[in-house]
Design an enzyme around this catalytic site. Structure first.
Site: not given
Length: 404
Positions: A20, A22-23, A25, A40, A131
């Site tokens: 996504g 952010m990066g 996994v 990650k 979050d």
């Protein structure tokens, strides 16, 4: 990056679990300790401050609790930062909610109590999640609840604001605390509010507030009163309904601490109503809990009418603040950047949603043949103010990469 990459001469990447904003996994094998882990790989543009990343990863690594996904290691590989985390054999709470609809009150309380226990440990270490939502909560095959993403949200957020440099809100609109919607710093009480939103959704089948846009939902978090859960689903015990509203107090100082929430929820036990009295709801077996003896709470002594008067007096100010905040958000980035949480049910009557008991296989059960971290449900996305969830293109229903 290919599946044969050996990261830092130690972690053999095996399978891409999701990716996504952010990066990525990956499922990986730790060749030193001989165990499976989740790795990650963080996008370079998301971690421009390497020292801050290191400090946050160390902080997350100190959170040793059965209800928190553990962080084992961190480092840099060819100038790309990475985190190594516990690999959970299970699926996300978002998947569970999507497949089962509403949960039996006792089971929902058990899940929320475990979440509160994990958050309490983090808050004692000075870590705020920022979050909390169903997609960031794992449920193992043994029904152990584990919160993911500790440390991740922290190093992507500024300690003094809820906005990024581009004006994005960091957090998910359905679970965003009022103070964060107004651009104020996140507090431990902000996680408590988000916990209340999650529990509300487990009990009723919908978040406390819904709207056509993320901004409409955020506005309601600031100046609208949530409908008591017991009004949406009569079988919800009144004390539980009232406590959920305490978790959702607009004033952070009036919310119970996570430690109190864990204790209170753990002492509650109710008998599910007979199935013949509710054809639309099949209760799950009660989750074992401690004997019912709710502790006295002096912080809960405030009267609800007084809360309503204070809310009304702040409505105009809150609306103006959100309007200013919305301007920054619209200029910086779209509020509808995607979410991995299941969309609210189309019907406004959550009691008509059938709940599948914990012991009964749902129509599309999550696969647990191999240990993974949970990815969220493939259900249509709901509005979110940032799009950093790893599970958008995750592998099947196995789970999500911890730490997105």
């Amino acid at each position: 990056m290919g599946a044969q990459v050996l990261l830092a001469d130690r972690y053999q990447l095996q399978e891409l679990l999701g990716h996504g904003a952010m990066g990525e996994v990956w499922r990986a094998a730790d060749e030193v300790l001989g165990r499976l882990v989740a790795v990650k790989l963080v996008r370079a543009e998301e971690t421009t401050d390497t020292e801050r990343f290191r400090m946050e990863a160390q902080t997350a690594g100190r959170l040793n609790h059965p209800n928190v996904v553990s962080v084992y290691d961190f480092g840099s590989h060819h100038d790309q930062l990475y985190l190594v985390m516990e690999l959970v054999d299970g699926w996300s709470l978002a998947q569970e909610r999507s497949m089962r609809g509403v949960l039996d009150p006792q089971e929902a309380v058990s899940i929320a109590a475990q979440m509160a226990a994990g958050l309490s440990t983090a808050h004692r270490q000075g870590v705020i999640h920022r979050d909390i939502k169903p997609a960031n909560v794992m449920i193992s095959t043994e029904r152990t609840v584990k919160i993911t993403d500790f440390g991740i949200a922290r190093f992507t957020d500024d300690a003094s604001s809820t906005l990024t440099a581009t004006g994005k809100i960091l957090g998910t609109a359905d679970y965003l605390a009022p103070e964060r919607a107004l651009g104020r710093p996140a507090l431990p009480a902000s996680d408590v509010y988000s916990l209340g939103c999650v529990l509300y959704e487990l009990l009723t089948g919908r978040p406390p507030f819904r709207g056509a846009t993320s901004l409409a939902v955020v506005q309601q978090h600031v100046d609208a009163a949530a409908t008591p859960p017991a009004q949406l689903r009569p079988e919800i015990p009144e004390p539980l309904s009232e406590y959920v509203l305490q978790l959702l107090a607009k004033d952070p100082g009036r919310r119970p601490a996570t430690e109190h929430a864990a204790d209170w929820l753990n002492t509650q036990q109710w008998t599910p109503p007979p199935a013949e009295n509710d054809a639309a709801f099949i209760p799950a077996p009660p989750i074992p809990s401690s004997p019912p003896s709710p502790p006295a709470d002096t912080r809960m002594s405030h009267s609800r009418p007084r809360d309503r008067r204070r809310l009304a007096s702040k409505a105009a100010l809150g609306g103006a603040a959100v309007a200013l905040f919305a301007g920054a958000a619209v200029i910086g980035a779209s509020l509808n950047s995607g979410d991995d949480s299941p969309s609210p049910p189309a019907s406004p009557t959550p009691a008509t949603v059938r709940s599948v008991p914990a012991g009964e296989a749902p129509t599309s059960p999550p696969t647990t043949a191999s240990p993974t971290t949970a990815i969220p449900s493939p259900a249509p996305p709901s509005p979110e103010t940032r799009g950093d969830d790893e599970d958008r293109k995750g592998k099947g229903k196995h789970g999500k990469g911890s730490g997105d």
